[in-house]
Design a protein around this motif. Structure first.
Motif, PDB file in Angstrom:
ATOM      1  N   GLY A   1      34.798 -34.231  -9.917  1.00 15.02           N
ATOM      2  CA  GLY A   1      35.774 -33.814  -8.922  1.00 15.02           C
ATOM      3  C   GLY A   1      35.395 -32.524  -8.236  1.00 15.02           C
ATOM      4  N   LEU A   2      34.119 -32.141  -8.332  1.00 16.73           N
ATOM      5  CA  LEU A   2      33.667 -30.893  -7.712  1.00 16.73           C
ATOM      6  C   LEU A   2      32.423 -31.136  -6.865  1.00 16.73           C
ATOM      7  CD1 LEU A   2      34.044 -28.600 -10.823  1.00 16.73           C
ATOM      8  CD2 LEU A   2      35.484 -28.577  -8.794  1.00 16.73           C
TER       9      LEU A   2
ATOM     10  N   ALA B   1      31.197 -34.102 -20.899  1.00 16.89           N
ATOM     11  CA  ALA B   1      31.753 -35.430 -21.183  1.00 16.89           C
ATOM     12  C   ALA B   1      31.088 -36.484 -20.305  1.00 16.89           C
ATOM     13  CB  ALA B   1      33.255 -35.413 -20.962  1.00 16.89           C
ATOM     14  N   LEU B   2      30.862 -36.140 -19.050  1.00 22.27           N
ATOM     15  CA  LEU B   2      30.236 -37.083 -18.123  1.00 22.27           C
ATOM     16  C   LEU B   2      28.792 -37.357 -18.503  1.00 22.27           C
ATOM     17  CD1 LEU B   2      31.801 -35.822 -14.800  1.00 22.27           C
ATOM     18  CD2 LEU B   2      31.933 -38.143 -15.695  1.00 22.27           C
ATOM     19  N   VAL B   3      28.079 -36.291 -18.815  1.00 24.37           N
ATOM     20  CA  VAL B   3      26.676 -36.451 -19.210  1.00 24.37           C
ATOM     21  C   VAL B   3      26.589 -37.300 -20.477  1.00 24.37           C
ATOM     22  CG1 VAL B   3      24.625 -35.244 -20.059  1.00 24.37           C
ATOM     23  CG2 VAL B   3      25.935 -34.296 -18.155  1.00 24.37           C
ATOM     24  N   ASP B   4      27.533 -37.060 -21.348  1.00 25.86           N
ATOM     25  CA  ASP B   4      27.544 -37.784 -22.614  1.00 25.86           C
ATOM     26  C   ASP B   4      27.831 -39.274 -22.420  1.00 25.86           C
ATOM     27  OD1 ASP B   4      27.268 -37.789 -25.395  1.00 25.86           O
ATOM     28  OD2 ASP B   4      29.439 -37.871 -25.648  1.00 25.86           O
ATOM     29  N   SER B   5      28.435 -39.603 -21.279  1.00 24.80           N
ATOM     30  CA  SER B   5      28.784 -41.008 -21.047  1.00 24.80           C
ATOM     31  C   SER B   5      27.724 -41.758 -20.252  1.00 24.80           C
ATOM     32  CB  SER B   5      30.139 -41.091 -20.330  1.00 24.80           C
ATOM     33  OG  SER B   5      30.122 -40.345 -19.144  1.00 24.80           O
ATOM     34  N   ILE B   6      26.617 -41.088 -19.967  1.00 28.32           N
ATOM     35  CA  ILE B   6      25.518 -41.777 -19.298  1.00 28.32           C
ATOM     36  C   ILE B   6      24.880 -42.732 -20.318  1.00 28.32           C
ATOM     37  CG2 ILE B   6      23.321 -41.552 -18.114  1.00 28.32           C
ATOM     38  CD1 ILE B   6      24.100 -38.680 -17.399  1.00 28.32           C
ATOM     39  N   PRO B   7      24.855 -44.024 -19.984  1.00 26.82           N
ATOM     40  CA  PRO B   7      24.296 -45.016 -20.904  1.00 26.82           C
ATOM     41  C   PRO B   7      22.814 -44.769 -21.183  1.00 26.82           C
ATOM     42  CG  PRO B   7      25.497 -46.071 -19.094  1.00 26.82           C
ATOM     43  CD  PRO B   7      25.301 -44.641 -18.720  1.00 26.82           C
ATOM     44  N   ARG B   8      22.377 -45.223 -22.312  1.00 23.07           N
ATOM     45  CA  ARG B   8      20.974 -45.099 -22.690  1.00 23.07           C
ATOM     46  C   ARG B   8      20.121 -45.911 -21.713  1.00 23.07           C
ATOM     47  NH1 ARG B   8      17.122 -47.226 -25.989  1.00 23.07           N
ATOM     48  NH2 ARG B   8      16.038 -45.809 -27.403  1.00 23.07           N
ATOM     49  N   GLY B   9      19.014 -45.313 -21.266  1.00 21.73           N
ATOM     50  CA  GLY B   9      18.150 -46.017 -20.331  1.00 21.73           C
ATOM     51  C   GLY B   9      18.580 -45.849 -18.887  1.00 21.73           C
ATOM     52  N   ARG B  10      19.599 -45.045 -18.637  1.00 22.95           N
ATOM     53  CA  ARG B  10      20.031 -44.768 -17.262  1.00 22.95           C
ATOM     54  C   ARG B  10      19.912 -43.276 -17.002  1.00 22.95           C
ATOM     55  NH1 ARG B  10      23.558 -48.506 -14.948  1.00 22.95           N
ATOM     56  NH2 ARG B  10      23.158 -50.569 -15.811  1.00 22.95           N
ATOM     57  N   VAL B  11      19.961 -42.917 -15.707  1.00 25.94           N
ATOM     58  CA  VAL B  11      19.891 -41.499 -15.347  1.00 25.94           C
ATOM     59  C   VAL B  11      20.955 -41.170 -14.298  1.00 25.94           C
ATOM     60  CG1 VAL B  11      17.433 -41.363 -15.819  1.00 25.94           C
ATOM     61  CG2 VAL B  11      18.248 -41.917 -13.508  1.00 25.94           C
ATOM     62  N   ALA B  12      21.227 -39.902 -14.135  1.00 25.40           N
ATOM     63  CA  ALA B  12      22.184 -39.454 -13.122  1.00 25.40           C
ATOM     64  C   ALA B  12      21.641 -38.182 -12.499  1.00 25.40           C
ATOM     65  CB  ALA B  12      23.547 -39.202 -13.757  1.00 25.40           C
ATOM     66  N   THR B  13      22.187 -37.798 -11.341  1.00 22.99           N
ATOM     67  CA  THR B  13      21.731 -36.569 -10.697  1.00 22.99           C
ATOM     68  C   THR B  13      22.784 -35.475 -10.885  1.00 22.99           C
ATOM     69  OG1 THR B  13      22.764 -37.023  -8.566  1.00 22.99           O
ATOM     70  CG2 THR B  13      20.590 -37.965  -8.948  1.00 22.99           C
ATOM     71  N   TYR B  14      22.366 -34.241 -10.674  1.00 19.02           N
ATOM     72  CA  TYR B  14      23.279 -33.108 -10.814  1.00 19.02           C
ATOM     73  C   TYR B  14      24.448 -33.273  -9.859  1.00 19.02           C
ATOM     74  CZ  TYR B  14      19.470 -30.977 -13.384  1.00 19.02           C
ATOM     75  OH  TYR B  14      18.487 -30.717 -14.292  1.00 19.02           O
ATOM     76  N   GLY B  15      24.121 -33.610  -8.623  1.00 26.68           N
ATOM     77  CA  GLY B  15      25.165 -33.775  -7.614  1.00 26.68           C
ATOM     78  C   GLY B  15      26.122 -34.887  -7.984  1.00 26.68           C
ATOM     79  N   GLN B  16      25.592 -35.927  -8.563  1.00 20.85           N
ATOM     80  CA  GLN B  16      26.414 -37.056  -8.961  1.00 20.85           C
ATOM     81  C   GLN B  16      27.411 -36.637 -10.036  1.00 20.85           C
ATOM     82  OE1 GLN B  16      24.127 -40.372 -10.391  1.00 20.85           O
ATOM     83  NE2 GLN B  16      25.929 -41.542 -10.986  1.00 20.85           N
ATOM     84  N   ILE B  17      26.946 -35.925 -11.030  1.00 19.24           N
ATOM     85  CA  ILE B  17      27.814 -35.448 -12.106  1.00 19.24           C
ATOM     86  C   ILE B  17      28.918 -34.559 -11.540  1.00 19.24           C
ATOM     87  CG2 ILE B  17      27.928 -34.045 -14.189  1.00 19.24           C
ATOM     88  CD1 ILE B  17      26.597 -36.722 -14.610  1.00 19.24           C
TER      89      ILE B  17
END
Length: 114
Positions: free
Chosen positions: A41-42, A20-36
């Motif tokens: 909450g983990l 769900a979190l990965v799916d909510s990453i906006p187009r043109g943006r990125v996130a890290t594994y640790g961030q997710i």
DNA sequence: CTCGTGACTCTTG
DNA sequence: ACAAGAGCCACGA
């Protein structure tokens, strides 16, 4: 028993949260594994995000290509789909160096900010 | 259950 | 910037 059924169910819930979190990453943006992992909450469960994404079917609609490691690089993996991840990011307007490096200061997704 | 591996991350040098 | 070591914990054999 090494793996109680309860644990398996919980794992499934955690995976769904990651997706769900990965799916909510906006187009043109990125996130890290640790961030997710943190957002889910983990904290310190970055590897679990990797496991979750690895379990993803090939034709998934999930924007898995927007997930990078803490160094802002495309995570090297056995699959060999790394070039495709770079191609997808470029198609979204994310500047990726030939080595797979992304400027996190510029493209990191901030859920709080939008 | 034990063991090795890993789409990770942080700290040191 | 890169390499090595330690910590983390689920998965598969």
């Amino acid at each position: 028993m090494a793996t109680p059924a309860k644990s398996r169910l919980e794992r499934n819930e955690v995976y769904q949260r990651f997706y769900a979190l990965v799916d909510s990453i906006p187009r043109g943006r990125v996130a890290t594994y640790g961030q997710i992992a943190r957002e889910a909450g983990l904290p310190r469960h970055a590897r679990h995000v990797g496991h979750a994404l690895r379990a993803l079917p090939p034709g998934s609609e999930l924007p898995w290509h927007r997930v990078l490691n803490a160094a802002g690089r495309i995570a090297p993996r056995p699959g060999g789909c790394t070039p495709e991840q770079r191609r997808r990011l470029l198609a979204e307007g994310v500047d990726v160096s030939p080595e797979g490096r992304v400027d996190l200061a510029r493209y990191r997704w901030d859920p709080e900010r939008a």
